[in-house]
Design a protein around this motif. Structure first.
Motif, short mmCIF file in Angstrom:
data_model
loop_
_atom_site.label_atom_id
_atom_site.label_comp_id
_atom_site.label_asym_id
_atom_site.label_seq_id
_atom_site.Cartn_x
_atom_site.Cartn_y
_atom_site.Cartn_z
N THR A 104 13.62 9.78 -13.44
CA THR A 104 14.60 9.05 -12.66
C THR A 104 16.00 9.64 -12.82
N GLU A 105 16.28 10.21 -14.02
CA GLU A 105 17.63 10.75 -14.17
C GLU A 105 17.83 11.98 -13.30
N GLY A 128 0.82 -1.21 0.00
CA GLY A 128 0.00 0.00 0.00
C GLY A 128 0.85 1.25 0.00
N VAL A 129 1.95 1.23 0.75
CA VAL A 129 2.85 2.39 0.76
C VAL A 129 3.41 2.61 -0.64
N ALA A 130 3.79 1.51 -1.32
CA ALA A 130 4.31 1.64 -2.69
C ALA A 130 3.24 2.25 -3.60
N ALA A 131 1.98 1.81 -3.44
CA ALA A 131 0.91 2.37 -4.27
C ALA A 131 0.72 3.86 -3.99
N GLN A 132 0.85 4.24 -2.73
CA GLN A 132 0.72 5.68 -2.41
C GLN A 132 1.86 6.46 -3.03
N GLU A 159 7.68 7.35 -8.78
CA GLU A 159 7.74 5.98 -9.30
C GLU A 159 9.00 5.24 -8.87
N PHE A 160 10.14 5.93 -8.93
CA PHE A 160 11.39 5.23 -8.63
C PHE A 160 11.41 4.76 -7.19
#
Lengths: 174, 99
Positions: free
Chosen positions: A138-139, A52-56, A63-64
């Motif tokens: 990401t860069e 869930g934390v990743a989804a938040q 995203e990274f």
């Protein structure tokens, strides 16, 4: 309340609904982590919280960090936890004595802390709307890591090396 | 989205983690509660990073993730050693250092 929320222009309804559902699941899972009588179930509920934390993070355009969260926490830390559980317990299943004798003290402490933090947060950021930014490139993150945060980055690699060697030394049978 | 949403969710997770650290007796469960606390802090960092349009928050969140991984590795190695010596990882029995 809903009308008030919809009245704000920058508010994205679908995003808010997704946030609410995930947040509810995370809170339920977190409460199960600290209340269940089965250690393996606690670890599996913790997986739900971490996912869930990743989804938040994805909802917050990070995203990274979300991918790192999935790789490091769900991939590596949970495996460590499950190994820790299996190596330190004789049986898998329900088990008494997982709580301290004075466990009830934790409830007022947590509620008091929650009330204090909730009051401060609502007082400080009542109407601040998060801007709708695209995903962070990401860069740009790697540029930060390899320019102004280079020294902490190197220090962090030494911390990880020291932790790995320390864990091997501690857990070795001799 | 309102920034309050993220901060309140993080506050709730933090308090649940604090309750777990206080209430749990098993060392592995205490480590899991510490993971809850670290994740709530990360959620705050990401929310502030989005709010200010600055990537420093995400960099700090990645640092916290790496340090948390190191902490779990060393913590579980210590728990294993305690279990090997005492056949139990109940934290209230570890009172040798009491004066």
């Amino acid at each position: 309340m809903t009308a008030l929320l919809l009245a704000i222009d920058d508010l994205n309804v679908a995003q808010n609904v997704a946030f609410g559902i995930i947040a509810f699941l995370m809170i339920v899972a977190a409460i199960r982590v600290v209340t269940t009588n089965n250690i393996v179930h606690a670890a599996l509920w913790l997986v739900l919280v971490l996912a869930g934390v990743a989804a938040q993070y994805i909802l917050a355009a990070a995203e990274f960090v979300a991918i790192s969260q999935v790789l490091v926490y769900i991939g590596a830390v949970m495996v460590l936890f499950l190994f820790g559980i299996m190596l330190t317990r004789a049986q898998i299943g329900r088990e008494g004595g997982l709580n301290n004798k004075g466990w009830a003290i934790g409830i007022p402490v947590a509620l008091l802390l929650l009330g204090l933090m909730g009051y401060v947060i609502i007082d400080a950021y009542e109407d601040t709307v998060l801007p709708d930014r695209g995903p962070a490139p990401t860069e740009a993150i790697s540029d930060q890591f390899l320019s102004i945060y280079l020294l902490p980055f190197l220090a962090l690699s030494f911390v990880l090396l020291a932790a790995a060697i320390g864990a091997i030394v501690l857990a070795r049978k001799d | 989205m309102l920034v309050v949403n993220f901060l309140l969710l993080a506050a709730v997770l933090f308090c649940i983690g604090v309750y777990g650290v206080i209430a749990r007796r098993n060392a592995v469960l205490v480590l899991m509660s510490i993971e809850l606390i670290l994740n709530s802090v990360n959620l705050n960092l990401i929310a502030f990073s989005l709010m200010h349009g600055n990537l420093d928050g995400q960099v700090f969140a990645l640092y916290v993730i790496a340090v948390a991984a190191a902490e779990v590795g060393v913590g579980l190695a210590m728990v294993l050693m305690i279990y090997r010596n005492r056949r139990s990882i109940a934290l209230d029995e570890l009172s040798e250092m009491k004066g």
